[in-house]
Design an enzyme around this catalytic site. Structure first.
Site, short mmCIF file in Angstrom:
data_model
loop_
_atom_site.label_atom_id
_atom_site.label_comp_id
_atom_site.label_asym_id
_atom_site.label_seq_id
_atom_site.Cartn_x
_atom_site.Cartn_y
_atom_site.Cartn_z
NE ARG A 248 -11.19 57.46 50.70
CZ ARG A 248 -9.88 57.73 50.91
NH1 ARG A 248 -8.96 57.12 50.21
NH2 ARG A 248 -9.53 58.61 51.80
CE LYS A 249 -7.12 61.23 42.52
NZ LYS A 249 -6.33 61.27 41.27
CB SER A 250 -15.87 62.97 46.67
OG SER A 250 -15.42 63.31 47.96
#
Lengths: 285, 285, 285, 285, 285, 285
Positions: free
Chosen positions: E133-135
């Protein structure tokens, strides 16, 4: 007009965001962050103040402290201090214009409305001054509220709160009678029915068909008087009479003499001069 | 001002939705569904038309067919037909007021702007007429665009496109010199720097500090002339000079005589009378 | 209730977006992109159909082709095909549930409303069946529209279209008389005034004070009859009488016998069973 | 279901704004501004309460003080006071209906869910009661949360959190085997895969293909029992079994006897009666 | 990832509106209105293309005609023409940067993802490459979709689609066992449960407690191999094993050798270089 | 870049809402409600910190208490504690990733920007490092702000704040001279005019035509030096010179030697590695 503050906040936030863009580059460049200052909002001309509630909401929403010296609807004098705003300097500077635009427009409308009402009051006439839907685009809430603060009547707020049969509806339906009949059949019992007419005959027909309000459109004061007389004579004493179109500050009392109930003017919102109001930063605290 | 149509549509949709509420109860009750009609938008007074693009967008967005007879910025005559809108009758009736409010406000602003420009042109003066940020709340885009259609300059669009050092900034920073210095240090090279001054001495100081534009605030025509002269004499020929405050249609040419580059007036947007424009349904097709 | 389609689209888009989240992972994984299919929307029980307009709008908005076999408000039979939707399979599958939820809820409400109206019609009673504001949260537009498609009256749409004085207002103001007086003074002439009363004495007082509508709250059929009789006797023949509270399908005709004008039931929207409707993909084309 | 309060606030604000329109004309006209009152929210029938958190959030968001006497999910009795709300009278009156609609719908769903669960518990059956996506349009969050407060399982929240292969997917793909294979290949490893089947043979095939959950659609209790038996016999003990379709309060225990893991009913959200809850202003403070 | 186009359009519209501000002042000033031009979108370096669907949607949404030469996920070469956009010049120029930013970011992510997958494929390893989820903030949809176009797995889409127990959850709950137990009790049966562990002992405990996926966080390749071996030995063959933390292009194959199922890297979206892509206007038509 | 916090909050709320979906199912299932915890945000590598203001805003907006140990723009060390966040555990866990994504991206950009500036400072070169509009889609505000925190110049913020004539404009207009002439005639006096040129001849022509800034696109250091020299020689000392295209950390000083005013790099925002930052829950309080 009562809307919970937090709902109005949404409208104000949008207005502010449009003006801010990607940031206030001036304050950012030359005003120190976290500097606390004190500012006064000052009237530069006399009038009826409106928008104090919205201006307070906007400032408080952004974390500023507000002291209010006047109440919406109050008569203010030139040079009068209206409110005091204190807090972060960059924030005050970045909302200055939005806050003043709100106050100026609303006060301009309230002042114009009030001046007509005063004229009627001096002449001891009971007719109401009412707005129309001729607001600035998207500003129905603010414009209508300003009219009420000036003492006027909002009239229909928007398209869902009254049946208002106008010339274009009549040109489609064909007759006043049929139009009112359809309204009485298909519209909710919760709605009043108003019909805009261009002659006395149609006014009477509207009344007969069961309209609650008849609007005499572009009648001369004399014609309005005749129409009112005819309607009263025919026994329609409960029906409300409105005049609209061609009414000015000058001929206002002539229309009032026609004993109508409501005098509506698009000009209240379409031609109101903004009241001149400014904000001055007092001193660094 | 160019924004892709679909982006402007969002603004128009919001304005319309506010007016519609939970539905147009009048059209719903008395106008047959799916009835096709034809309507004309007609000027009821002469002026400069503005908002035709937005009105067209609004109507087309709702599935109506539009034929346009005039182009934004054009001089129109009383009784001139501006556009023809045809399609579903309920739809036309439910957008009538929103469409007219857009056209009326924008045309009123364009007309006022143009009248001042004509005055300058007749006097063969080159100064630009410019708007300020004194728009109706939330209507920056429409008000600024109307000014350009009347021939004026938008001036700063909102808070992020130019450094504009005003009285309140100066009262915080302390001096014109320091304020401009900070702007040159901290603001992006992409921004022009304008300073609002109240006397000739500050005007010169702003120029020396490197401002791109100096705004003479509330100067008399005589004072403006002197300031301009002093600046030219001191060699600041590249700097732009703007006057603002207290300018009216009457004294416009006196200010123009001061050989300033820009004359800005909050009144273009704050006091513009809406142009009288109406929509008439022609006949059932 | 007429709202231009493009405005309703916004509501539908939001409803769909909530259901989609970051994408339909099922269709994405197992259904080929760009596969064209044909689907039927089928009633699984009889009733009054409502929401066809909204379902069509939703499907067309997403680029699907729609053929409609029924009209909103029509009586439908079990197994009847209501509409045919064709186009991209992933799209159809991803809107299936949203489309059916709209149709099912609206049809359930319309069906319930209609069953009560039929009962009145069979008894040759003229009273209107009306909704209240007891909708599902946020679904006022859809719920009220469903009531009208079932033949009912929307009653007040939301808080801005009628003055509706209820028990809590009265407990603040103190008396029916004072409450109506304030409403007549402060509310716009464009609004009707309705008062909710709990006994015949207050009903008469409301009528005397000038209310347009009196709502008899939780009256027994007998009490309602007495109140109606008293009001007529005292000459208030123009006033509208509404009953509400404790009304069921069983005692409906007893209330109707009281010769009231409007019978309103929160249950129309608060307790309506969704009609069973399904979508079936026919075959790959 | 945990969402930070400020995010839920956005949904509540939208629901309220729809009901307010351009303002509460009743409170505005007859209730004094800034009057502080105290109100009680009272159950008018017994049930499982749900929505207290949302109601509190709504009231506090608008500046009202809230004291809560019950906790979401709790069994409440008729006439029980649920919460006490105090503050500005106009504000309380303008949110009354929105607050009650939220509480009534959510509590109605929780109550219905709970009654089925109690039935299972009394019969000492371990199956879970689960919702479907048959919510009111746009109310997935509120409806699903109400189900959990009644003790039920949310099932899939929306389209992005599980692969759910239904009849329409199968009619496109052709076979259960191929559908599950595609899901296992193309969907993320983070998703469970559920297949809806109409006979025991497909149930077994789904299990063999690697489905995590098999849903027996419209099976009779007897058929469900057989399917469960067959699957266990073939060694698929880890697979979850769900029944759906045609399940009622009456036949619930028969289905439970089939030893399925999950019993899902669209009716939990599609047919739930709103619980009767009211708000009463106590006295002026 | 399938979302109906019209829903994605909303996201694109917002991105564009932010860049447009109050209008493209350059195109407005120097490009004639209604000039039709033709433009090519050209790769300036090789890679995997992603975002063609979104770019097409954006252009078509604004009324431009698009011809597409490549398909999302395809390997493209330096100087390759990707799409052809024709229509109004001002419109093309005002969306150029937004369109290219979309394509560049998505293609950069797809290219990076693909390069790792190729490495695994060449080594004939079956593990999946997955995102985290490291967008970039707010770009979950675009970043995750780009990963899938590069051949990767989205992993959890956001917070509602899988139970993912991480270090911070464990530090609150106290033990892996208790955390998984709570998840199995309180989370929906529709969710998979993944646990992030820091040693083999916890990995085994997670498996015993019933986790569906175990993520070995910051294990060395050797440790990962041991953990995998231990788990298999203890009979947990159905559980999925994921490694994350400290994985680089260099050590990728060492991790792959540990026979894990999933290798996830925050770097896919946090450190991806945008692919160099440009738009060139060909000629006036 | 100064935007009132409450306006930035809107952007943050949207980013968070996208990640939350219908709720954080993990925290909901395993973390007790209303548990108060304390967490530290810790740098896992050295760099320039950016986004502390936004992270604080996000956390405070959700009711968490924040203690900040660093100031945006500050040099931070590996393992340094940046901020302390305390409050409801479920809330902290549900915003953890959004908060870290903001900090990581902004800090990565600031760090990259700063490293180039340090290089120039060590070489005692005065040129500014500037960003371009090559941001991540929709993140203009955050990306540009991060550049300024790293010591860079934002350059043009978006399409409305400067006239920027690029290759595609020139290919339509035909000549630099004509393009600048049109800009000076049609664009507001409030805008600077920049022209992108590909050879020295056009650079001189742009200067002659009155451009404020000339951007040398893809010039070699040698060509840039020649162009600068030629322009100075021809007397255009006031014009700003920018170089862009093909500039890397390696050749930066060669370009700086060309005595240009601005060096702009798309890579600042298009290729910045996110800084590694994590959040650790310390202990239950």
């Amino acid at each position: 007009m009562f809307i919970p503050k937090r709902i109005v906040e949404e409208k104000l936030k949008q207005i502010l965001a449009d003006d801010i863009g990607l940031g206030d580059v001036t304050s950012s460049a030359i005003v120190p962050a976290n500097l606390i200052v004190n500012a006064e909002v000052i009237a530069k001309e006399a009038g009826i103040i409106a928008g104090i509630e919205e201006a307070t909401l906007l400032a408080e929403f952004l974390g500023l402290a507000v002291k209010v010296m006047v109440v919406d609807g109050e008569q203010i004098k030139r040079k009068q201090v209206l409110m005091n705003v204190s807090g972060d300097a960059q924030t005050i500077l970045s909302i200055e214009r939005t806050l003043l635009n709100l106050l100026s427009r609303m006060s301009g409308i309230a002042t114009k409305t009030h001046s007509l009402i005063e004229k009627l009051e001096r002449a001891k006439v009971k007719a109401k001054i009412a707005a129309t839907r001729k607001s600035a685009p998207g500003l129905l809430y603010f414009d209508k509220k300003a009219v009420t603060l000036g003492g006027g009547d909002t009239h229909r707020l928007h398209l869902d709160d009254m049946v208002m049969i106008k010339d274009n509806h009549l040109s489609i339906v064909g007759s006043v009678e049929e139009a009112v009949k359809r309204a009485k059949t298909h519209a909710s019992f919760a709605k009043k029915i108003e019909v805009e007419v261009t002659n006395t005959k149609d006014a009477v027909m509207a009344a007969k068909a069961g309209a609650d309000i008849v609007m005499l459109d572009n009648f001369s004061p004399k014609q309005a008087k005749d129409a009112a007389h005819t309607l009263r004579k025919e026994g329609f004493s409960a029906i409300l009479l409105e005049v609209s179109g061609g009414i000015t500050s000058e001929n206002l009392l002539e229309y009032a003499a026609a004993q109508v109930d409501i005098i509506s003017l698009g000009e209240l919102t379409h031609d109101a001069r903004a009241l001149d109001i400014s904000l001055e930063i007092l001193r660094k605290e």
